[in-house]
Design a protein around this motif. Structure first.
Motif, PDB file in Angstrom:
ATOM      1  N   VAL A 208       0.845  -1.201   0.000  1.00 25.47           N
ATOM      2  CA  VAL A 208       0.000   0.000   0.000  1.00 25.47           C
ATOM      3  C   VAL A 208       0.879   1.248   0.000  1.00 25.47           C
ATOM      4  N   LEU A 209       1.920   1.228   0.835  1.00 20.83           N
ATOM      5  CA  LEU A 209       2.867   2.346   0.891  1.00 20.83           C
ATOM      6  C   LEU A 209       3.508   2.584  -0.472  1.00 20.83           C
ATOM      7  N   SER A 210       3.854   1.507  -1.168  1.00 20.90           N
ATOM      8  CA  SER A 210       4.482   1.632  -2.491  1.00 20.90           C
ATOM      9  C   SER A 210       3.566   2.324  -3.477  1.00 20.90           C
ATOM     10  N   PHE A 211       2.297   1.912  -3.490  1.00 20.89           N
ATOM     11  CA  PHE A 211       1.339   2.547  -4.399  1.00 20.89           C
ATOM     12  C   PHE A 211       1.207   4.034  -4.101  1.00 20.89           C
ATOM     13  N   LEU A 212       1.029   4.373  -2.817  1.00 19.27           N
ATOM     14  CA  LEU A 212       0.834   5.775  -2.453  1.00 19.27           C
ATOM     15  C   LEU A 212       2.082   6.603  -2.747  1.00 19.27           C
ATOM     16  N   ALA A 213       3.279   6.027  -2.481  1.00 18.61           N
ATOM     17  CA  ALA A 213       4.517   6.748  -2.763  1.00 18.61           C
ATOM     18  C   ALA A 213       4.673   7.004  -4.263  1.00 18.61           C
ATOM     19  N   LEU A 214       4.319   6.009  -5.088  1.00 17.34           N
ATOM     20  CA  LEU A 214       4.396   6.179  -6.544  1.00 17.34           C
ATOM     21  C   LEU A 214       3.385   7.200  -7.051  1.00 17.34           C
ATOM     22  N   LEU A 215       2.285   7.369  -6.306  1.00 12.72           N
ATOM     23  CA  LEU A 215       1.213   8.255  -6.760  1.00 12.72           C
ATOM     24  C   LEU A 215       1.462   9.718  -6.416  1.00 12.72           C
ATOM     25  N   VAL A 216       2.336   9.989  -5.448  1.00 12.93           N
ATOM     26  CA  VAL A 216       2.523  11.361  -4.971  1.00 12.93           C
ATOM     27  C   VAL A 216       3.009  12.289  -6.087  1.00 12.93           C
ATOM     28  N   HIS A 217       4.099  11.918  -6.778  1.00 12.19           N
ATOM     29  CA  HIS A 217       4.655  12.822  -7.792  1.00 12.19           C
ATOM     30  C   HIS A 217       3.706  13.047  -8.964  1.00 12.19           C
ATOM     31  N   PRO A 218       3.067  11.993  -9.550  1.00 12.76           N
ATOM     32  CA  PRO A 218       2.080  12.255 -10.611  1.00 12.76           C
ATOM     33  C   PRO A 218       0.932  13.147 -10.138  1.00 12.76           C
ATOM     34  N   SER A 219       0.512  12.980  -8.885  1.00 10.54           N
ATOM     35  CA  SER A 219      -0.565  13.831  -8.362  1.00 10.54           C
ATOM     36  C   SER A 219      -0.118  15.282  -8.269  1.00 10.54           C
ATOM     37  N   TRP A 220       1.136  15.488  -7.864  1.00  4.08           N
ATOM     38  CA  TRP A 220       1.680  16.852  -7.815  1.00  4.08           C
ATOM     39  C   TRP A 220       1.750  17.444  -9.227  1.00  4.08           C
ATOM     40  N   GLU A 221       2.206  16.654 -10.192  1.00  4.63           N
ATOM     41  CA  GLU A 221       2.274  17.136 -11.574  1.00  4.63           C
ATOM     42  C   GLU A 221       0.892  17.535 -12.083  1.00  4.63           C
ATOM     43  N   ARG A 222      -0.091  16.705 -11.802  1.00  2.00           N
ATOM     44  CA  ARG A 222      -1.447  17.006 -12.246  1.00  2.00           C
ATOM     45  C   ARG A 222      -1.952  18.282 -11.592  1.00  2.00           C
ATOM     46  N   PHE A 223      -1.677  18.441 -10.321  1.00  2.00           N
ATOM     47  CA  PHE A 223      -2.068  19.655  -9.598  1.00  2.00           C
ATOM     48  C   PHE A 223      -1.398  20.890 -10.206  1.00  2.00           C
TER      49      PHE A 223
ATOM     50  N   ALA B 152       4.172   2.040 -15.581  1.00  2.00           N
ATOM     51  CA  ALA B 152       5.551   2.475 -15.344  1.00  2.00           C
ATOM     52  C   ALA B 152       6.574   1.562 -15.997  1.00  2.00           C
ATOM     53  N   PHE B 153       6.339   0.247 -15.993  1.00  2.00           N
ATOM     54  CA  PHE B 153       7.369  -0.701 -16.414  1.00  2.00           C
ATOM     55  C   PHE B 153       7.230  -1.188 -17.850  1.00  2.00           C
ATOM     56  N   THR B 154       6.065  -0.990 -18.473  1.00  2.00           N
ATOM     57  CA  THR B 154       5.888  -1.557 -19.824  1.00  2.00           C
ATOM     58  C   THR B 154       5.449  -0.543 -20.871  1.00  2.00           C
ATOM     59  N   THR B 155       5.180   0.708 -20.482  1.00  2.00           N
ATOM     60  CA  THR B 155       4.722   1.698 -21.452  1.00  2.00           C
ATOM     61  C   THR B 155       5.513   2.990 -21.270  1.00  2.00           C
ATOM     62  N   SER B 156       5.319   3.902 -22.210  1.00  2.00           N
ATOM     63  CA  SER B 156       5.923   5.236 -22.112  1.00  2.00           C
ATOM     64  C   SER B 156       4.892   6.277 -21.687  1.00  2.00           C
ATOM     65  N   THR B 157       3.716   5.834 -21.254  1.00  2.00           N
ATOM     66  CA  THR B 157       2.651   6.748 -20.836  1.00  2.00           C
ATOM     67  C   THR B 157       3.037   7.455 -19.543  1.00  2.00           C
ATOM     68  N   PRO B 158       2.857   8.772 -19.447  1.00  2.00           N
ATOM     69  CA  PRO B 158       3.168   9.476 -18.195  1.00  2.00           C
ATOM     70  C   PRO B 158       2.291   8.960 -17.058  1.00  2.00           C
ATOM     71  N   LEU B 159       2.866   8.853 -15.883  1.00  2.00           N
ATOM     72  CA  LEU B 159       2.133   8.319 -14.741  1.00  2.00           C
ATOM     73  C   LEU B 159       1.013   9.242 -14.271  1.00  2.00           C
ATOM     74  N   LEU B 160       1.056  10.512 -14.682  1.00  2.00           N
ATOM     75  CA  LEU B 160      -0.002  11.416 -14.238  1.00  2.00           C
ATOM     76  C   LEU B 160      -1.360  11.029 -14.799  1.00  2.00           C
ATOM     77  N   ILE B 161      -1.382  10.096 -15.772  1.00  2.00           N
ATOM     78  CA  ILE B 161      -2.653   9.608 -16.287  1.00  2.00           C
ATOM     79  C   ILE B 161      -3.425   8.875 -15.199  1.00  2.00           C
ATOM     80  N   VAL B 162      -2.705   8.289 -14.225  1.00  2.00           N
ATOM     81  CA  VAL B 162      -3.386   7.522 -13.171  1.00  2.00           C
ATOM     82  C   VAL B 162      -4.200   8.428 -12.254  1.00  2.00           C
ATOM     83  N   PRO B 163      -3.605   9.481 -11.626  1.00  2.00           N
ATOM     84  CA  PRO B 163      -4.460  10.372 -10.831  1.00  2.00           C
ATOM     85  C   PRO B 163      -5.527  11.060 -11.672  1.00  2.00           C
ATOM     86  N   ASN B 164      -5.220  11.297 -12.950  1.00  2.00           N
ATOM     87  CA  ASN B 164      -6.205  11.894 -13.844  1.00  2.00           C
ATOM     88  C   ASN B 164      -7.427  10.998 -13.975  1.00  2.00           C
ATOM     89  N   ARG B 165      -7.188   9.695 -14.256  1.00  2.00           N
ATOM     90  CA  ARG B 165      -8.297   8.750 -14.409  1.00  2.00           C
ATOM     91  C   ARG B 165      -8.982   8.473 -13.079  1.00  2.00           C
TER      92      ARG B 165
END
Length: 621
Positions: A111-126, A232-245
């Motif tokens: 759970v910590l890993s998911f939330l830690a990975l989500l912080v930076h994309p969420s900041w970018e989206r903000f 993150a590991f198989t595509t070139s899609t920016p991670l900010l798509i996750v908080p966006n979706r």
């Protein structure tokens, strides 16, 4: 499937970690409770202004949507601290305390890993949307996007505190090293994984996802971690798509009906409306063989039509009826079988939260779903009534007293305001007086007034805990919706949905074959994933296929929801079955052998719905 085992805030360890976690609670609980009340007032005021004063408030929906995302994320924080996020505990509940503690530490690290990975994309989206303005409120979109960032950070802080409080240093080092090793392995395997094509979906959405779920990681976080890892590991899609979706999934205004109907259900129980309905039904048919069982079925039909939350429905009905039913000789297993099956039967009764969710993610008319869900529940109720008749044909009625006509009339007058509420709600939606979201506020105001002035039962001290419970349950549901929306997008972009279309459009038997396969699939999914995760994840993929093979979308929705409900209350995995056991205070070992006649009756009802579409769509006009 049960809530996770993380202790509540009251049980948090002392010291600075406990104080930090307490600060997280202070920052999330009071604002979330205030947001629930604010949503009631905004939507209620908007409906009143539009329909009564003919002066619509153009900004009300936009403000309600903005506050809703904040409510969802703060509610998710509360649910995490309370251990209320949905999780599968079937495979870990019987392990030794040492192994269970080790897996709990591993789950918290994931759970910590998911939330830690989500912080930076969420900041970018903000940061990206700070300069974008909302059209009506004319304020920055950053206010909306900050909700995901703030909620993620608060949950991350809470998880770190819990991990340090609950796990030993050895467990932290071992599980942390394992998670890091898996992460590095996926990182260095990125190119080979990308070259695997669709086969890499098995790695992330079967092995990783199901592995997380089986060790007790909350479903929402398992969905999010699998999706983030895949991107993150198989595509070139920016991670900010996750908080966006995620935000997009949680922003549908129709989903605002979820917390409002949850709050309405709590109010109905607190103000005595549910008890008034039950007392009247008991006076009417409680003296006949199986009468109390029929009362339970009728009460579940009526109460489910108001609150939409299964646990709340069962908790409102069962305690009032079970003692007398036991005195009449009904076996504990049969009580739980009937209660479980009635919960499954009532999944299609409006305003079911699952119906609201399926409408929001598939675009099917909520009004049509509300109309279409009434008759299938009647078919299920009649099927169970046959089982009740058979089981109670020899019931001893020597101690049962028939209520006089005067008593029945008195109880009817007392129950009349409560009996009117389901009809007010359904009529308001069907006649277009209010949307499914707005009608929940009508129900709330009606229930408050009835509790204050008719039943004279309104516990003001219970209001704040009810608001927190509403925020917590809503946050748990809506975080699943958000993470499942991101996961469904990833599966669609991968090409999986096209493969699924090719597979299911060639199922033998045409429409009927597709419906039977879908029903069986959702029985399994409803048992393993619960209803809402299964609906949000697979609804957008399967509904277009249903249209392609010629199945009416409302008919398909009702079959799917009924099937999911059947799985939800089917042992050994269905969480609804264990909730019924807990409410009825019956051991699952005692009940598990006695639930099958009732569930079999519902399965027969499901086959009738599949074979006769009119049951679902005959009243749509």
């Amino acid at each position: 499937m049960h809530p996770t085992t993380t202790p509540s805030a009251d049980g948090a360890g002392r010291g600075w970690l406990g104080r930090i976690d307490g600060l997280v609670g202070w920052l999330s609980e009071a604002p979330a409770a205030a947001l629930v009340l604010a949503e009631v007032l905004i939507l209620g005021g908007g409906a009143l202004s539009r329909y009564a004063l003919h002066a619509p408030l153009p900004w009300s929906d936009e403000l309600a949507s903005l506050l809703f995302v904040w409510l969802a994320m703060l509610g998710a924080v509360i649910a995490l601290r309370r251990g209320s996020h949905m999780a599968l505990t079937t495979f870990v509940k019987n392990l030794s305390p040492q192994r269970r503690a080790w897996l709990d530490a591993l789950g918290m690290f994931l759970v910590l890993s998911f939330l830690a990975l989500l912080v930076h994309p969420s900041w970018e989206r903000f940061a990206d949307d700070l300069e974008v303005q909302m059209p009506m409120l004319e304020i920055s979109e950053g206010w909306r996007n900050a909700s995901v960032l703030v909620g993620t950070v608060l949950m991350l802080v809470s998880v770190v505190c819990r991990l340090l409080q609950r796990a030993t240093p050895a467990q932290i080092l071992q599980t942390g090293a394992l998670v890091a090793a898996v992460g590095l392995g996926l990182w260095f395997s990125g190119a080979p994984l990308a070259a695997m094509g669709h086969a890499n979906l098995v790695v992330f959405f079967v092995v990783l996802l199901m592995g997380c779920i089986c060790i007790g990681v909350p479903i929402a976080f398992a969905f999010g971690l699998a999706t983030l890892s895949y991107i993150a590991f198989t595509t070139s899609t920016p991670l900010l798509i996750v908080p966006n979706r995620m935000q997009e999934g949680m922003s549908h205004l129709i989903l605002l009906a979820v917390p409002l109907f949850v709050f309405l259900g709590a109010l109905i129980e607190m103000t005595g409306l549910a008890k008034a309905m039950i007392d009247f039904l008991v006076s009417l048919i409680g003296h006949v063989r199986g009468g109390l069982q029929y009362v339970l079925l009728g009460a579940m039909y009526l109460v489910s039509g108001i609150s939409g939350a299964k646990a709340a429905d069962m908790a409102a009905v069962a305690p009032a009826l079970f003692p007398e039913m036991r005195q009449r000789g009904t076996k504990d297993g049969d009580l739980i079988g009937l209660l479980s099956a009635s919960g499954a039967m009532s999944e299609t009764i409006p305003p079911s939260i699952v119906l609201i969710t399926i409408g929001s993610v598939t675009g099917v008319s909520i009004t049509a779903l509300f109309i279409g869900g009434l008759m299938p529940a009647v078919i299920g109720m009649l099927a169970m009534a046959v089982v009740v008749w058979w089981q109670t044909r020899g019931e001893d009625m020597s101690g049962a007293r028939r209520a006089s006509k005067k008593e029945v009339g008195k109880l009817f007058l007392i129950a009349l305001p409560a009996l009117a509420l389901p009809f007010i709600i359904r009529t308001a939606v069907v006649e277009g007086v209010a949307t499914a979201t707005e009608v929940s506020t009508i129900g709330i105001f009606y229930t408050v007034l009835a509790g204050l002035f008719i039943y004279r039962r309104f516990n003001w001290k219970a209001l704040y805990p009810m608001l927190l419970d509403t925020a917590s349950l809503s946050g748990a549901i809506l975080l699943i919706v958000g993470c499942a929306t991101a996961m469904a997008w990833a599966l669609t972009q991968s090409g999986f949905s096209q493969d699924l279309v090719q597979l299911l459009t060639h199922v033998p038997g045409g429409k009927v074959g597709f419906l039977v396969l879908s029903a069986l699939a959702f029985i399994v999914l409803g048992s393993l994933l619960e209803g809402i995760p299964a609906i949000v994840l697979f609804g957008p993929l399967l509904f277009p296929i249903a249209r392609m093979v010629g199945v009416h979308e409302v008919h398909y929705a009702i079959v799917v929801v009924f099937s999911m409900g059947l799985g939800l209350f089917a042992p050994p995995f269905g969480v609804g079955f264990y909730a019924a056991c807990a409410i009825g205070r019956v051991s699952p070992d005692v009940a598990i052998g006695r639930v099958w006649p009732h569930l079999a009756a519902l399965f027969v009802a499901l086959l009738v719905m599949i074979a006769v579409p009119w049951v679902s769509i005959g009243f749509l006009g």
